[in-house]
Design a protein around this motif. Structure first.
Motif, mmCIF file in Angstrom:
data_model
loop_
_atom_site.group_PDB
_atom_site.id
_atom_site.type_symbol
_atom_site.label_atom_id
_atom_site.label_comp_id
_atom_site.label_asym_id
_atom_site.label_seq_id
_atom_site.Cartn_x
_atom_site.Cartn_y
_atom_site.Cartn_z
ATOM 1 N N PRO A 41 37.468 64.079 -3.178
ATOM 2 C CA PRO A 41 36.191 63.362 -3.331
ATOM 3 C C PRO A 41 36.236 61.960 -2.737
ATOM 4 C CG PRO A 41 36.747 64.488 -5.344
ATOM 5 C CD PRO A 41 37.915 64.670 -4.420
ATOM 6 N N GLU A 42 37.401 61.275 -2.868
ATOM 7 C CA GLU A 42 37.511 59.926 -2.314
ATOM 8 C C GLU A 42 37.405 59.936 -0.798
ATOM 9 O OE1 GLU A 42 39.716 61.168 -4.456
ATOM 10 O OE2 GLU A 42 39.220 60.031 -6.254
ATOM 11 N N GLN A 43 38.072 60.949 -0.218
ATOM 12 C CA GLN A 43 38.030 61.056 1.253
ATOM 13 C C GLN A 43 36.614 61.359 1.732
ATOM 14 O OE1 GLN A 43 41.009 64.091 1.603
ATOM 15 N NE2 GLN A 43 42.476 62.705 2.553
ATOM 16 N N VAL A 44 35.949 62.239 0.990
ATOM 17 C CA VAL A 44 34.561 62.589 1.358
ATOM 18 C C VAL A 44 33.684 61.344 1.274
ATOM 19 C CG1 VAL A 44 32.535 63.941 0.695
ATOM 20 C CG2 VAL A 44 34.800 64.969 0.605
ATOM 21 N N PHE A 45 33.859 60.610 0.193
ATOM 22 C CA PHE A 45 33.054 59.404 -0.001
ATOM 23 C C PHE A 45 33.295 58.402 1.128
ATOM 24 C CE2 PHE A 45 32.823 55.048 -1.642
ATOM 25 C CZ PHE A 45 31.499 55.017 -2.008
ATOM 26 N N GLU A 46 34.581 58.196 1.438
ATOM 27 C CA GLU A 46 34.940 57.224 2.474
ATOM 28 C C GLU A 46 34.399 57.658 3.846
ATOM 29 O OE1 GLU A 46 36.217 53.800 3.968
ATOM 30 O OE2 GLU A 46 36.171 54.346 1.836
ATOM 31 N N ARG A 47 34.521 58.956 4.107
ATOM 32 C CA ARG A 47 34.061 59.470 5.409
ATOM 33 C C ARG A 47 32.534 59.323 5.532
ATOM 34 N NH1 ARG A 47 33.682 64.675 5.559
ATOM 35 N NH2 ARG A 47 32.750 65.561 7.413
ATOM 36 N N ASN A 48 31.840 59.687 4.472
ATOM 37 C CA ASN A 48 30.377 59.572 4.503
ATOM 38 C C ASN A 48 29.920 58.128 4.668
ATOM 39 O OD1 ASN A 48 30.116 62.270 4.248
ATOM 40 N ND2 ASN A 48 29.658 62.257 2.058
ATOM 41 N N ARG A 49 30.668 57.238 4.005
ATOM 42 C CA ARG A 49 30.318 55.813 4.088
ATOM 43 C C ARG A 49 30.495 55.316 5.532
ATOM 44 N NH1 ARG A 49 32.341 50.538 1.444
ATOM 45 N NH2 ARG A 49 34.308 51.174 2.353
ATOM 46 N N GLU A 50 31.579 55.765 6.135
ATOM 47 C CA GLU A 50 31.875 55.356 7.522
ATOM 48 C C GLU A 50 30.807 55.884 8.487
ATOM 49 O OE1 GLU A 50 35.191 54.031 7.854
ATOM 50 O OE2 GLU A 50 35.829 54.438 9.891
ATOM 51 N N LEU A 51 30.481 57.167 8.317
ATOM 52 C CA LEU A 51 29.470 57.768 9.192
ATOM 53 C C LEU A 51 28.117 57.091 9.005
ATOM 54 C CD1 LEU A 51 30.283 61.576 8.816
ATOM 55 C CD2 LEU A 51 30.748 60.114 10.769
ATOM 56 N N GLN A 52 27.798 56.791 7.750
ATOM 57 C CA GLN A 52 26.516 56.152 7.468
ATOM 58 C C GLN A 52 26.462 54.763 8.104
ATOM 59 O OE1 GLN A 52 23.994 57.808 5.945
ATOM 60 N NE2 GLN A 52 22.829 56.057 6.710
ATOM 61 N N MET A 53 27.616 54.074 8.072
ATOM 62 C CA MET A 53 27.633 52.731 8.670
ATOM 63 C C MET A 53 27.439 52.812 10.189
ATOM 64 S SD MET A 53 30.599 50.040 9.137
ATOM 65 C CE MET A 53 31.076 51.134 10.415
ATOM 66 N N VAL A 54 28.101 53.772 10.818
ATOM 67 C CA VAL A 54 27.936 53.923 12.276
ATOM 68 C C VAL A 54 26.485 54.250 12.596
ATOM 69 C CG1 VAL A 54 28.599 55.316 14.271
ATOM 70 C CG2 VAL A 54 30.327 54.623 12.654
ATOM 71 N N GLN A 55 25.909 55.172 11.799
ATOM 72 C CA GLN A 55 24.516 55.550 12.059
ATOM 73 C C GLN A 55 23.587 54.351 11.862
ATOM 74 O OE1 GLN A 55 23.319 58.909 13.023
ATOM 75 N NE2 GLN A 55 21.871 57.367 13.686
ATOM 76 N N ASP A 56 23.850 53.566 10.795
ATOM 77 C CA ASP A 56 23.009 52.383 10.548
ATOM 78 C C ASP A 56 23.125 51.396 11.703
ATOM 79 O OD1 ASP A 56 22.165 53.383 8.203
ATOM 80 O OD2 ASP A 56 23.512 52.187 6.925
ATOM 81 N N ALA A 57 24.363 51.193 12.166
ATOM 82 C CA ALA A 57 24.577 50.247 13.274
ATOM 83 C C ALA A 57 23.839 50.718 14.528
ATOM 84 C CB ALA A 57 26.072 50.113 13.559
ATOM 85 N N ILE A 58 23.879 52.015 14.778
ATOM 86 C CA ILE A 58 23.176 52.554 15.962
ATOM 87 C C ILE A 58 21.673 52.429 15.769
ATOM 88 C CG2 ILE A 58 22.690 54.681 17.243
ATOM 89 C CD1 ILE A 58 25.616 55.475 16.778
#
Lengths: 176, 288
Positions: free
Chosen positions: A101-118
């Motif tokens: 669950p921690e890895q999933v959370f971290e991965r989703n957070r990272e992807l969301q940040m990249v998407q937000d930045a784009i």
């Protein structure tokens, strides 16, 4: 010259839909709207097939132009109703079964940040950034696809990269 | 090139140590963000629906047309119910006006609406000279090698979905041509022309027929068909391609002047790089 109709939509779909689909996903973010926008792109292409002139632009350029216009329109709608819509249909990427669950959370957070930045980039910079950085095209290819001078493309990429990194750094990612 | 230097492949953010991992992960995540097969089916379904539902009036104008028809019907009813016919007849007969309306009066007196309707009902219809009409049609069909109706007419056979039927016939003719079966293509096109003379795919069907005739070596008929399609094609790009095809046909017929003119027209309208090369080669082959 054995083609009979001016544009074979089925063949165009086979050749260009994968690229158009993933570019739409990267320009607007993932979600069910990506399928809608991809389908709409080819429906519009079908409606306007008589206006397509192969001597003026490549098919990929023409189709990308339609898709980009639809993405712009979608982005305008997102600005108006985006937060409300996001609350209604929040989608997270499918997690691998082996992930904790921690890895999933971290991965989703990272992807969301990249998407937000784009998403924060102006549309022209966004498309240049996405095509260069993620799709892996070079300046000349992007220039042909967007029908814009190559110098302009490099300018957009430069500003896009700068803004992307600035946003990520304000979020505490990627050391300066 | 520009004040901003060109970024090399190695310097892309996706290849750097800090942002690279996130961008790669994001790229992989969005790689298959769309269900292509589902979208393909949806697109083909919507396109076939559009082909069947095509109406001569744009959908957004249908309410306007409906309102106009209702208003016209209401106006006509009101005129018939409360119109000035009886008064006009009485006025002109009993108390002729001194104003200069003699023409109006004369028309009203001689042909009041009720009289006109009565006359129309009593008069027999003009007999139609069917023999003459048939002869005329036969003469026309003899002259025309390729059947091209001049205007869109109602289908001869009213099926449940005439447009869908047309599309299916055309598609089967097209696939037969792609398989190299010209005989079947022509049969399908004949069926299409017979069932739907002047149908919505008449021009496309003629082009298909021209290609089929070309493959069969019937160049004169093919040239006639292509010329008909050129006359009915508005798009310059499409027209250029057709002119190039015409050039090929004329070359086969040994008419170099006409072939060169066709190639010249094609090049003038603008061709893609490949087409242009072929057209120039065709022109060169025609030159002495």
């Amino acid at each position: 010259m054995d083609t009979v109709s001016t544009l074979d939509i089925a063949a165009a779909f086979t050749d260009h839909a994968p690229f158009i689909g993933r570019t739409i996903a990267r320009l607007t973010g993932t979600g069910s709207h990506v399928d809608d926008l991809l389908q709409e792109t080819f429906i519009v292409a079908f409606k306007k097939r008589n206006t397509y002139d192969p001597s003026r632009a490549e098919l990929s350029t023409w189709l990308y132009g339609i898709a980009a216009n639809l993405c712009r329109r979608h982005a305008r709608g997102e600005n108006r109703f985006g937060n409300f819509r996001k609350k209604l249909s929040a989608e997270t990427p499918a997690a691998k079964v082996t992930d904790t669950p921690e890895q999933v959370f971290e991965r989703n957070r990272e992807l969301q940040m990249v998407q937000d930045a784009i998403n924060r980039l102006p549309f022209k910079q966004r498309e240049a950034f996405v095509l260069f950085e993620i799709e892996g095209m070079d300046g000349a290819q992007i220039s042909r696809l967007l029908n814009v001078k190559e110098g302009t493309i490099w300018t957009r990429i430069h500003h896009g990269r700068k803004r992307f990194m600035e946003y990520c750094q304000t979020r505490g990612r990627f050391n300066e | 090139m520009n004040k901003h230097s060109v970024i090399s492949n190695e310097d892309r953010l996706i290849h750097t140590s800090d942002a690279g991992k996130s961008l790669q992960s994001y790229g992989q995540e969005t790689e298959n963000a769309v269900d292509l097969e589902k979208s393909r089916q949806a697109v083909s379904r919507r396109i076939s629906e559009m082909a069947v539902d095509r109406s001569p009036v744009p959908r957004r104008l249908i309410p306007v047309f409906a309102a106009a028809i209702l208003i016209a019907a209401f106006g006509a009813s009101a005129y018939l119910l409360f119109g000035p016919q009886p008064e006009a007849q009485v006025t002109t007969e009993s108390a002729p006006s001194k104003t200069n309306h003699s023409a109006t009066r004369a028309r009203t007196q001689s042909n009041p609406p009720a009289t006109i309707v009565k006359q129309a009902l009593e008069e027999p219809d003009e007999p139609i000279n069917t023999a003459e009409a048939n002869t005329d049609r036969t003469a026309k069909s003899k002259n025309a090698t390729v059947p091209i109706p001049q205007k869109i007419a109602e289908p001869a056979v009213a099926g449940p979905n005439p447009l869908q039927d047309q599309v299916m016939l055309f598609e089967s003719a097209k696939s037969a041509l792609q398989k190299g079966n010209c005989k079947e293509t022509l049969q399908q096109l004949d069926t299409l022309a017979r069932r739907y003379p002047g149908g919505i795919l008449a021009v496309d069907a003629t082009e298909l027929r021209a290609r089929c005739l070309f493959r069969q070596g019937r160049y004169v008929s093919s040239a006639q068909a292509v010329q008909t399609v050129i006359d009915r094609t508005p798009s310059p790009g499409k027209k250029a391609k057709l002119y190039r095809f015409m050039g090929d046909i004329q070359t086969r017929l040994g008419r170099c002047d006409q072939a060169a003119a066709a190639y010249r027209n094609a090049l003038g309208l603008g061709l893609s790089a490949t087409e242009e090369k072929l057209a120039r080669e065709g022109m060169q082959s025609c030159l002495p």
